[in-house]
Design a protein around this motif. Structure first.
Motif, PDB file in Angstrom:
ATOM      1  N   UNK A  16       0.842  -1.321  -0.099  1.00 30.05           N
ATOM      2  CA  UNK A  16       0.021   0.042   0.103  1.00 30.05           C
ATOM      3  C   UNK A  16       0.910   1.158  -0.079  1.00 30.05           C
ATOM      4  N   UNK A  17       2.058   1.291   0.515  1.00 26.42           N
ATOM      5  CA  UNK A  17       2.926   2.329   0.160  1.00 26.42           C
ATOM      6  C   UNK A  17       3.461   2.439  -1.059  1.00 26.42           C
ATOM      7  N   UNK A  18       3.557   1.337  -1.882  1.00 24.64           N
ATOM      8  CA  UNK A  18       3.890   1.363  -3.170  1.00 24.64           C
ATOM      9  C   UNK A  18       2.699   2.076  -3.936  1.00 24.64           C
ATOM     10  N   UNK A  19       1.616   1.756  -3.660  1.00 29.75           N
ATOM     11  CA  UNK A  19       0.659   2.427  -4.491  1.00 29.75           C
ATOM     12  C   UNK A  19       0.678   4.082  -4.293  1.00 29.75           C
ATOM     13  N   UNK A  20       1.113   4.496  -3.221  1.00 25.56           N
ATOM     14  CA  UNK A  20       1.119   5.853  -2.951  1.00 25.56           C
ATOM     15  C   UNK A  20       2.316   6.237  -4.165  1.00 25.56           C
ATOM     16  N   UNK A  21       3.069   5.631  -4.431  1.00 28.51           N
ATOM     17  CA  UNK A  21       4.203   6.367  -5.403  1.00 28.51           C
ATOM     18  C   UNK A  21       3.797   6.140  -6.700  1.00 28.51           C
ATOM     19  N   UNK A  22       2.617   5.317  -6.912  1.00 25.37           N
ATOM     20  CA  UNK A  22       2.365   4.669  -8.423  1.00 25.37           C
ATOM     21  C   UNK A  22       2.023   5.805  -9.290  1.00 25.37           C
ATOM     22  N   UNK A  23       2.879   6.759  -9.525  1.00 25.65           N
ATOM     23  CA  UNK A  23       2.499   8.068 -10.560  1.00 25.65           C
ATOM     24  C   UNK A  23       3.375   7.604 -11.636  1.00 25.65           C
ATOM     25  N   UNK A  24       3.287   8.712 -12.360  1.00 24.58           N
ATOM     26  CA  UNK A  24       4.281   8.578 -13.924  1.00 24.58           C
ATOM     27  C   UNK A  24       5.494   8.350 -13.694  1.00 24.58           C
ATOM     28  N   UNK A  25       6.085   7.832 -14.744  1.00 23.23           N
ATOM     29  CA  UNK A  25       7.834   7.403 -14.599  1.00 23.23           C
ATOM     30  C   UNK A  25       8.739   8.894 -14.179  1.00 23.23           C
ATOM     31  N   UNK A  26       8.183   9.784 -14.641  1.00 23.78           N
ATOM     32  CA  UNK A  26       9.071  11.011 -14.666  1.00 23.78           C
ATOM     33  C   UNK A  26       9.187  11.604 -13.166  1.00 23.78           C
ATOM     34  N   UNK A  27       7.777  11.426 -12.260  1.00 23.14           N
ATOM     35  CA  UNK A  27       7.764  11.917 -10.878  1.00 23.14           C
ATOM     36  C   UNK A  27       7.852  10.878 -10.051  1.00 23.14           C
ATOM     37  N   UNK A  28       7.759   9.711 -10.361  1.00 24.13           N
ATOM     38  CA  UNK A  28       8.054   8.626  -9.326  1.00 24.13           C
ATOM     39  C   UNK A  28       8.729   7.556  -9.667  1.00 24.13           C
ATOM     40  N   UNK A  29       9.485   7.486 -10.809  1.00 21.52           N
ATOM     41  CA  UNK A  29      10.033   6.275 -11.413  1.00 21.52           C
ATOM     42  C   UNK A  29      11.327   5.986 -10.358  1.00 21.52           C
ATOM     43  N   UNK A  30      12.103   6.666  -9.985  1.00 23.60           N
ATOM     44  CA  UNK A  30      13.087   6.329  -9.104  1.00 23.60           C
ATOM     45  C   UNK A  30      12.498   5.861  -7.968  1.00 23.60           C
ATOM     46  N   UNK A  31      11.651   6.178  -7.395  1.00 25.09           N
ATOM     47  CA  UNK A  31      11.121   5.988  -5.911  1.00 25.09           C
ATOM     48  C   UNK A  31      10.504   4.479  -5.984  1.00 25.09           C
ATOM     49  N   UNK A  32       9.789   4.303  -6.988  1.00 25.19           N
ATOM     50  CA  UNK A  32       9.123   2.969  -7.203  1.00 25.19           C
ATOM     51  C   UNK A  32      10.322   1.877  -7.594  1.00 25.19           C
ATOM     52  N   UNK A  33      11.554   2.240  -8.224  1.00 19.52           N
ATOM     53  CA  UNK A  33      12.446   1.286  -8.450  1.00 19.52           C
ATOM     54  C   UNK A  33      13.130   1.215  -6.990  1.00 19.52           C
ATOM     55  N   UNK A  34      13.344   2.108  -6.141  1.00 27.39           N
ATOM     56  CA  UNK A  34      13.886   1.857  -4.720  1.00 27.39           C
ATOM     57  C   UNK A  34      12.820   0.923  -3.982  1.00 27.39           C
ATOM     58  N   UNK A  35      11.706   1.289  -4.090  1.00 26.32           N
ATOM     59  CA  UNK A  35      10.839   0.499  -3.109  1.00 26.32           C
ATOM     60  C   UNK A  35      10.714  -1.187  -3.642  1.00 26.32           C
ATOM     61  N   UNK A  36      10.705  -1.036  -4.959  1.00 26.78           N
ATOM     62  CA  UNK A  36      10.896  -2.546  -5.480  1.00 26.78           C
ATOM     63  C   UNK A  36      12.026  -3.300  -5.180  1.00 26.78           C
ATOM     64  N   UNK A  37      13.098  -2.362  -5.274  1.00 31.62           N
ATOM     65  CA  UNK A  37      14.206  -3.059  -4.674  1.00 31.62           C
ATOM     66  C   UNK A  37      14.358  -3.361  -3.598  1.00 31.62           C
ATOM     67  N   UNK A  38      13.829  -2.594  -2.496  1.00 27.75           N
ATOM     68  CA  UNK A  38      13.713  -2.865  -1.089  1.00 27.75           C
ATOM     69  C   UNK A  38      12.974  -4.138  -0.718  1.00 27.75           C
ATOM     70  N   UNK A  39      11.904  -4.175  -1.473  1.00 24.42           N
ATOM     71  CA  UNK A  39      10.959  -5.597  -1.469  1.00 24.42           C
ATOM     72  C   UNK A  39      11.699  -6.848  -1.900  1.00 24.42           C
TER      73      UNK A  39
END
Length: 405
Positions: free
Chosen positions: A126-149
């Motif tokens: 559910x924290x990942x859902x909060x960051x699930x925007x477009x790649x330009x604005x949240x791509x790096x954050x999504x990659x970091x969260x996926x990496x942590x998972x």
């Protein structure tokens, strides 16, 4: 649902996929877990690959194997799917019982009793859902969260700290007050929260109750600053009464080590961080299945490894050879109330032990002489062979002409 299932393609090591499904199987008390496997593994995928992929999935709960694939017919233009047909169109199909008997023995055992899992990990989706925007604005954050998972999954599994994910969405319907942190059919002694931004009120209710009863809760990394996606310091207040550590491999290992049930190390004392296991309690004894969880870099040349398997408590290990069906008591050592099993494991091995309560008289002693050589094959010289059927010359993309055209 009755049997949760997954689909693994291309021999991918999808530990997170398997562990999420296995967690649901445990918590709902289902009798098995299904997997479609071997799809897109290419035509030269041999029995070693079939065993490796099946082994690591069996260690993560798979007990019903859905093979990809067997043809009904070779007719049609769609028969370029792979691997090779697991049926009579492949010359080795009569030998495939060697693989399936192995898994039949494992699955007969590993669906008995109840899984032994002490650690629960709150799923951060559910924290990942909060960051699930477009790649330009949240791509790096999504990659970091996926990496942590992926990292929290690998760190725990490869260090033999088995765990279940706890889904916040199903927790309200499965949570029970009682001994431990009880979710459905499972009760956990430790709850670990990976880096999270938001957490549900219902999850905090359960965690606060667990903490008030002396339960061990670990916040690793970012503490949620949102509750139901709204600003809140409730998680921060709870964390002040619990254990807070950085989100690093070493920090997490130090906190979960005291509750560890099984440890696998090299003879030099270093962790053997490539093995997965599943432990089940069946009446007054236990079953443990250990499998290689990492692909060998060169499957043709894999030197054997001397390892030490340490299991909490004093047991009499009985080795069940799943390839031959042989059963024999296995020698071991006893140290500080634990059972230590020295084992020489080869690259494509997996291990199945029944652990009977109490000590054995078969104390391990290093062999005085190497194992005898039972035969040698001079692979550089021609050898004779017999064909089971006539050779067939395959025209892949044939060309032809009619008359002089």
């Amino acid at each position: 649902f009755q049997l949760p299932g997954i689909d693994i393609l291309c021999e991918r090591m999808e530990l997170t996929t398997a562990k999420q499904c296995q967690s649901a199987v445990h918590q709902y008390g289902r009798e098995g877990m299904l997997s479609e496997l071997y799809g897109v593994t290419d035509w030269d995928y041999d029995f070693r690959g079939h065993k490796f992929q099946g082994d690591w999935q069996a260690a993560l709960g798979v007990s019903i194997r859905v093979h990809h694939l067997t043809w009904a017919s070779m007719k049609g233009s769609a028969k370029r799917d792979y691997p090779a047909c697991i049926g009579y169109q492949s010359p080795w199909y009569k030998e495939y019982a060697y693989v399936e008997d192995h898994f039949a023995r494992i699955n007969t055992v590993m669906t008995r009793g109840k899984p032994v899992v002490k650690l629960g990990v709150i799923h951060p989706i559910e924290s990942f859902w909060l960051a699930h925007g477009d790649t330009q604005s949240s791509g790096e954050l999504k990659d970091e969260m996926e990496h942590n998972f992926e990292k929290i999954t690998e760190w725990l599994l490869y260090s033999q700290n088995d765990f279940d994910f706890i889904s916040e969405s199903i927790l309200p319907s499965l949570y029970k007050e009682g001994k431990g942190f009880t979710v459905g059919e499972m009760s956990y002694e430790i709850i670990l929260l990976p880096p999270m931004k938001t957490i549900r009120s219902t999850t905090l209710d359960a965690l606060e109750s667990f903490a008030s009863r002396g339960g061990k809760i670990i916040f690793a990394g970012e503490i949620p600053f949102l509750e139901n996606a709204l600003p809140s310091d409730r998680a921060k207040k709870l964390a002040s009464r619990c254990i807070t550590i950085p989100f690093t491999h070493t920090s997490i290992m130090q906190e979960v080590e005291p509750e560890k049930v099984i440890s696998i190390r090299q003879t030099n004392g270093m962790p053997a961080n490539q093995y997965l296991y599943q432990l089940r309690r069946d009446g007054n004894h236990h079953w443990v299945f250990i499998a290689n969880g990492k692909k060998p870099p060169h499957k043709e040349v894999i030197p054997p490894r001397h390892i030490q398997i340490t299991i909490q408590g004093e047991h009499t290990p009985v080795l069940y050879d799943t390839l031959t069906g042989n059963i024999a008591e296995f020698p071991c050592l006893y140290q500080n109330g634990n059972t230590v099993i020295p084992y020489l494991i080869h690259g494509h091995d997996s291990i199945l032990f029944r652990l009977n309560p109490g000590k054995t008289d078969k104390v391990f002693a290093a062999p005085a002489t190497p194992r005898p050589v039972i035969g040698r094959i001079e692979w550089k010289q021609p050898i004779s062979y017999t064909r089971e059927e006539d050779n067939v010359y395959i025209l892949d993309l044939g060309q032809w002409k009619l008359n002089d055209g």
